[in-house]
Design an enzyme around this catalytic site. Sequence first.
Site, PDB file in Angstrom:
ATOM      1  N   SER A  22       0.784  -1.239   0.000  1.00 38.05           N
ATOM      2  CA  SER A  22       0.000   0.000   0.000  1.00 38.05           C
ATOM      3  C   SER A  22       0.815   1.288   0.000  1.00 38.05           C
ATOM      4  CB  SER A  22      -0.960   0.006   1.187  1.00 38.05           C
ATOM      5  OG  SER A  22      -0.266  -0.213   2.396  1.00 38.05           O
TER       6      SER A  22
ATOM      7  N   ASP B 171      -4.329   6.045  10.641  1.00 42.04           N
ATOM      8  CA  ASP B 171      -4.350   4.570  10.707  1.00 42.04           C
ATOM      9  C   ASP B 171      -3.020   3.996  11.211  1.00 42.04           C
ATOM     10  OD1 ASP B 171      -2.594   4.820   8.524  1.00 42.04           O
ATOM     11  OD2 ASP B 171      -4.066   4.161   7.041  1.00 42.04           O
TER      12      ASP B 171
ATOM     13  N   HIS C 266      -0.021   4.097   7.164  1.00 41.26           N
ATOM     14  CA  HIS C 266       0.291   4.691   5.858  1.00 41.26           C
ATOM     15  C   HIS C 266       0.941   6.063   5.965  1.00 41.26           C
ATOM     16  CE1 HIS C 266      -3.018   1.782   4.709  1.00 41.26           C
ATOM     17  NE2 HIS C 266      -1.916   1.353   4.106  1.00 41.26           N
TER      18      HIS C 266
END
Length: 300
Positions: free
Chosen positions: A36, A235, A238
């Site tokens: 990601s 989160d 990230h």
Amino acid sequence: MLLILLLLVSHSLLLSPSRSLAHPVDKAIFILAGQSNMAGRGGVINNVWDQLTPQASSPDPTILRLDANHRWHVAREPLHRGIDVNHTCGVGPAMAFANSIIQRHPRRVGVIGLVPCAVGGTNITQWARGGWLYGQMIRRTTAAVRDGGTVQGLVWYQGESDTVVKVDAERYQRRLEKLFLDIRTDLQSPMLPILQVAIASGEGPYIEEVRQAQMGVDLLNFKTIDAMGLPLEPDKLHLTTPAQVYLGEKLADAFLKFLPTQEEPNPTNMLIHTNNAPNVLHFFCSYATIIIALFFVFLH
Ligand SMILES: *[C@@H]1O[C@H](CO)[C@@H](O)[C@H](O)[C@H]1NC(C)=O
């Protein structure tokens, strides 16, 4: 006799192999792979991207992106839309990386071709040769070079998913090294420059073990850029948009260190892009040869 010799030397200089690289459609191609944070989640909160592209990541006519249908377009964020299809993509490091290279070396690197291949949530075993991700990466890279260009590097940012299970963290280094060697073999580019990002976060507790594995990789033409400490989204997994821009610029610094310091093309490393340098060099070589030839004609 001497004149013929000089003409032959001049001719061979003009036909040296580096000249074939100096073609206008040559692209400096970069493979972007991993999970990601490579795909880009900067500015994504609760699966919605804020649509903010910083100046450093803005589009440029000389930076292209290979889309999911293997067609080139002017690149813009999110670079991995249509590639990392099951996630909301945001800002990653690659636009800042490409802009930084273009700005600092506008003549050496004519056009950059970015080949996004990263997919969120993927672990190292899913990237192994024989799997879908690996096959997709090689297929996309093969398509990317078809209409001109040279693969100049792999940018790899992955490992967060391998922090969950201890045995995965323990086996990470061996799996990673094998992956890099397989990619170099399959692209027939044994010295392909590889830029790795050491993870800043993880989905599990074994972050330090995976980082140690990443730092332990010992290959030629390989550099590690550490993302630890860069700002994270709420989160805690990230990188934020400013963090991705910072990382992209650090990756560009590292890539530029792979290039030789002199403008002269380096015949032992054909990966080095020599778009304009050979033209100048050949011009001066042939010019010098003609002057020397005239000098000898004059002497006789
Ligand atoms: C997206 O999700 C579908 C359904 O789960 C899956 O088959 C597909 O492989 C996923 N695609 C990617 C690129 O992860």
